[in-house]
Write a protein that holds these residues in place. Structure first.
Motif, short mmCIF file in Angstrom:
data_model
loop_
_atom_site.label_atom_id
_atom_site.label_comp_id
_atom_site.label_asym_id
_atom_site.label_seq_id
_atom_site.Cartn_x
_atom_site.Cartn_y
_atom_site.Cartn_z
N MET A 1 -8.43 2.42 4.15
CA MET A 1 -7.36 3.42 3.58
C MET A 1 -6.13 2.71 2.88
O MET A 1 -5.74 1.90 3.72
CB MET A 1 -6.98 4.48 4.49
N GLU A 2 -6.11 2.74 1.62
CA GLU A 2 -5.01 2.39 0.93
C GLU A 2 -4.06 3.48 0.59
O GLU A 2 -4.60 4.41 -0.01
CB GLU A 2 -5.52 1.62 -0.22
N LEU A 3 -2.90 3.36 0.70
CA LEU A 3 -1.81 4.50 0.10
C LEU A 3 -1.07 4.26 -0.92
O LEU A 3 -0.72 2.57 -0.96
CB LEU A 3 -0.77 4.55 1.42
N VAL A 4 -0.67 4.93 -2.03
CA VAL A 4 0.14 4.73 -2.90
C VAL A 4 1.44 5.07 -2.73
O VAL A 4 1.53 6.44 -1.96
CB VAL A 4 -0.30 5.52 -4.23
N LEU B 1 -0.16 -4.64 4.93
CA LEU B 1 -0.25 -3.16 5.00
C LEU B 1 -0.90 -2.82 3.59
O LEU B 1 -0.58 -3.21 2.62
CB LEU B 1 1.20 -2.35 4.80
N PRO B 2 -1.89 -2.08 3.82
CA PRO B 2 -2.62 -1.62 2.53
C PRO B 2 -1.75 -0.55 1.64
O PRO B 2 -2.29 0.46 1.65
CB PRO B 2 -4.09 -1.08 3.01
N LEU B 3 -1.14 -1.11 0.98
CA LEU B 3 0.07 -0.25 -0.04
C LEU B 3 -0.21 -0.64 -1.48
O LEU B 3 -0.05 -2.01 -1.44
CB LEU B 3 1.43 -0.15 0.69
N LYS C 1 8.11 -7.26 2.89
CA LYS C 1 7.98 -6.91 4.09
C LYS C 1 6.40 -6.13 4.39
O LYS C 1 5.74 -6.48 5.46
CB LYS C 1 8.97 -6.04 4.65
N ALA C 2 5.90 -5.29 3.55
CA ALA C 2 4.79 -4.58 3.59
C ALA C 2 3.50 -5.90 3.48
O ALA C 2 2.49 -5.82 4.49
CB ALA C 2 4.65 -3.55 2.69
N SER D 1 4.01 1.03 9.20
CA SER D 1 3.10 0.25 9.94
C SER D 1 2.58 1.30 11.08
O SER D 1 1.26 1.05 11.06
CB SER D 1 3.80 -0.95 10.43
N TYR D 2 3.24 2.10 11.62
CA TYR D 2 2.64 2.81 12.34
C TYR D 2 1.55 3.82 11.85
O TYR D 2 0.61 3.97 12.50
CB TYR D 2 3.75 3.79 13.04
N VAL D 3 1.70 4.11 10.73
CA VAL D 3 0.84 5.08 10.03
C VAL D 3 -0.86 4.39 10.31
O VAL D 3 -1.55 4.99 10.31
CB VAL D 3 0.77 5.30 8.66
N PHE D 4 -0.88 3.10 10.06
CA PHE D 4 -2.04 2.32 10.09
C PHE D 4 -2.42 2.01 11.37
O PHE D 4 -3.58 1.48 11.51
CB PHE D 4 -2.02 1.26 9.32
#
Length: 148
Positions: A1-4, A28-30, A22-23, A142-145
């Motif tokens: 899953m990637e977030l915008v 992180l898939p952002l 940092k992401a 980070s916690y979201v993932f």
């Protein structure tokens, strides 16, 4: 899953690059979007597209309409908004963007220094999470993932 992620806040300091770096370091898939970061282009986009304007006020209004359109489109497509209240610049646009995110029902991480608590208390209560540093915001992302 990637977030915008829409990065709302002043365009004068390199805070967005810090968030992105940092992401990226955490893999992180952002995907990040936000306002036009070239301040001169942002201020002059109305003249660039619509032509010379007869007064500075009309020049500002022409640019504002186009910049607001950009913000509306990109924010609507975003999964999350991070609004950064830095210490040096006036933050009216940041407050406006944070309010727009809330109105659109977008999850909102508000980054603000402790000394801005009182001035931003109502906005903080509407945000999903309020933190004081970019590092804290990255930890939230980070916690979201995390799965465990």
């Amino acid at each position: 899953m990637e977030l915008v992620v829409y990065l709302a806040g002043e365009i004068h300091s390199p805070w967005r690059e810090e968030v992105k770096d940092k992401a990226k370091a955490l893999k992180l898939p952002l995907t990040f979007v936000g306002p036009m970061e070239n301040h001169s282009r942002s201020d002059k986009i109305g003249v660039e597209i619509l032509g010379e304007q007869p007064t500075p006020i009309l020049m500002d209004e022409a640019a504002s309409k186009i910049n607001n359109l950009r913000t509306q489109i990109l924010m609507k497509k975003a999964d999350l908004v991070i609004a950064f209240f830095g210490e040096k610049y006036k933050q009216w646009n940041t407050a406006m963007d944070a309010s727009a995110a809330i109105t659109l029902g977008k999850p909102l991480i508000l980054i603000r220094l402790e000394e801005y608590h009182h001035a931003l208390k109502e906005l903080s209560q509407k945000a999903n999470v309020t933190v004081e540093t970019i590092n804290q915001a990255i930890k939230v992302l980070s916690y979201v993932f995390e799965t465990e």
